[in-house]
Write a protein that holds these residues in place. Structure first.
Motif, PDB file in Angstrom:
ATOM      1  N   LYS A   9       0.816  -1.210   0.000  1.00 39.08           N
ATOM      2  CA  LYS A   9       0.000   0.000   0.000  1.00 39.08           C
ATOM      3  C   LYS A   9       0.852   1.262   0.000  1.00 39.08           C
ATOM      4  CE  LYS A   9      -3.751  -2.269  -0.212  1.00 39.08           C
ATOM      5  NZ  LYS A   9      -4.432  -2.320  -1.525  1.00 39.08           N
ATOM      6  N   LYS A  10       0.376   2.252  -0.760  1.00 42.03           N
ATOM      7  CA  LYS A  10       1.098   3.519  -0.925  1.00 42.03           C
ATOM      8  C   LYS A  10       0.548   4.561   0.051  1.00 42.03           C
ATOM      9  CE  LYS A  10      -0.007   3.513  -5.302  1.00 42.03           C
ATOM     10  NZ  LYS A  10      -0.097   3.848  -6.746  1.00 42.03           N
ATOM     11  N   ILE A  11       1.453   5.203   0.788  1.00 35.56           N
ATOM     12  CA  ILE A  11       1.051   6.169   1.804  1.00 35.56           C
ATOM     13  C   ILE A  11       1.634   7.544   1.469  1.00 35.56           C
ATOM     14  CG2 ILE A  11       1.153   6.782   4.257  1.00 35.56           C
ATOM     15  CD1 ILE A  11       1.265   3.838   4.914  1.00 35.56           C
ATOM     16  N   LEU A  12       0.773   8.549   1.503  1.00 39.33           N
ATOM     17  CA  LEU A  12       1.191   9.934   1.278  1.00 39.33           C
ATOM     18  C   LEU A  12       1.160  10.683   2.605  1.00 39.33           C
ATOM     19  CD1 LEU A  12       1.829  12.433  -0.472  1.00 39.33           C
ATOM     20  CD2 LEU A  12      -0.652  12.708  -0.770  1.00 39.33           C
ATOM     21  N   TRP A  52      -0.048   9.558  -8.616  1.00 37.76           N
ATOM     22  CA  TRP A  52       0.472   8.359  -7.933  1.00 37.76           C
ATOM     23  C   TRP A  52      -0.637   7.501  -7.341  1.00 37.76           C
ATOM     24  CZ3 TRP A  52       2.271   7.636  -2.421  1.00 37.76           C
ATOM     25  CH2 TRP A  52       3.132   6.535  -2.278  1.00 37.76           C
ATOM     26  N   LYS A  53      -1.769   8.132  -6.990  1.00 39.40           N
ATOM     27  CA  LYS A  53      -2.940   7.450  -6.433  1.00 39.40           C
ATOM     28  C   LYS A  53      -2.592   6.656  -5.164  1.00 39.40           C
ATOM     29  CE  LYS A  53      -5.383   7.133 -10.836  1.00 39.40           C
ATOM     30  NZ  LYS A  53      -4.414   7.940 -11.585  1.00 39.40           N
ATOM     31  N   PRO A  54      -2.348   7.353  -4.060  1.00 38.76           N
ATOM     32  CA  PRO A  54      -2.023   6.661  -2.805  1.00 38.76           C
ATOM     33  C   PRO A  54      -3.202   5.844  -2.290  1.00 38.76           C
ATOM     34  CG  PRO A  54      -2.432   8.980  -2.388  1.00 38.76           C
ATOM     35  CD  PRO A  54      -2.412   8.818  -3.880  1.00 38.76           C
ATOM     36  N   ASP A  55      -2.893   4.912  -1.398  1.00 39.02           N
ATOM     37  CA  ASP A  55      -3.934   4.102  -0.770  1.00 39.02           C
ATOM     38  C   ASP A  55      -4.368   4.684   0.573  1.00 39.02           C
ATOM     39  OD1 ASP A  55      -4.003   1.792  -2.682  1.00 39.02           O
ATOM     40  OD2 ASP A  55      -1.897   1.683  -2.100  1.00 39.02           O
TER      41      ASP A  55
END
Length: 233
Positions: A9-12, A52-55
């Motif tokens: 998962k991508k975190i911003l 980037w479309k973070p999760d």
């Protein structure tokens, strides 16, 4: 054992304090999270979210070019990923405003690193349940692994766009998925003008998954908003 999302998962992280950004990023990296990006302004955050479309996003409230509340309002026009506010603004009115806008959690600085990672983990587990390869609907099953609809009378293949639409709907099963979000899931970063194509694909999907496509039980229209997929337990 719970599914481990930390590497996937991508975190911003959004905050105008560079030292705090570095500290929070270090905490998450030390706890196994590998896909992290940072932003110091509302403008930077919006660009990253679109590209980037973070999760998940961790937002501060006070920003040099706006505030986190307005940023969340803007994010909700094109995405529904979870948001945690991490801010020095701890008044009840601020918490109510953040949660009322759709934030999933609200933490006040200073904070305990362990509490932050626990709250992020809880949000990810709640919002991103491990996807099943086969999902049961009222009149059929969808096999996502083989991109097929399984009915009593046989199997029907899904096209790439039908598959993408059903996947987006299933990831939000039981919730309304807006027309804009579905168009973006299928046609990418420039989804405008595809509403008629979306309706045509929904019609073809219903012909495959519904007992009676004109009276759908699984893929429902929410007038003026979008669509909702109902799955069987």
């Amino acid at each position: 054992m719970d599914y481990d999302y930390r590497k996937e998962k991508k975190i911003l992280l959004v905050d105008d304090e560079k030292e705090l950004l570095n500290m929070v990023q270090g905490i998450l990296l030390g706890n196994g999270y590998t896909q992290i990006r940072t932003a110091g302004t509302v403008r930077q955050a919006l660009k990253i979210c679109r590209d980037w479309k973070p999760d998940l996003a961790v937002l501060d409230v006070m920003m040099p070019d706006g505030n986190g509340f307005d940023l969340l309002k803007e994010l909700r026009t094109f995405s529904d990923f979870p948001v945690l506010f991490l801010t020095a603004k701890g008044e009840d009115e601020d918490k109510f405003q953040g949660l009322g806008l759709g934030a999933d959690d609200y933490m006040v600085k200073p904070f305990l690193p362990r509490e932050l990672t626990l709250r992020i983990g809880a949000i990810l587990r709640r919002c991103y349940k491990e996807e099943k390869s086969c999902v049961r609907l009222a009149a059929c099953q969808i096999d996502f692994e083989r991109a097929e609809v399984i009915r009593r009378e046989g199997k029907l293949p899904l096209t790439a766009k039908e598959f993408a639409l059903l996947q987006a709907l299933y990831r939000n099963a039981g919730k309304i998925v807006t027309i804009d979000m579905l168009c973006e899931a299928v046609w990418g970063d420039n989804p405008f003008g595809y509403e008629n194509s979306l309706m045509a694909h929904v019609r073809r999907i219903r012909e495959k998954i519904e007992e009676n496509p004109s009276k759908p039980q699984s893929l429902l229209t929410v007038k003026g908003l979008g669509y909702k997929l109902l799955v069987e337990e």
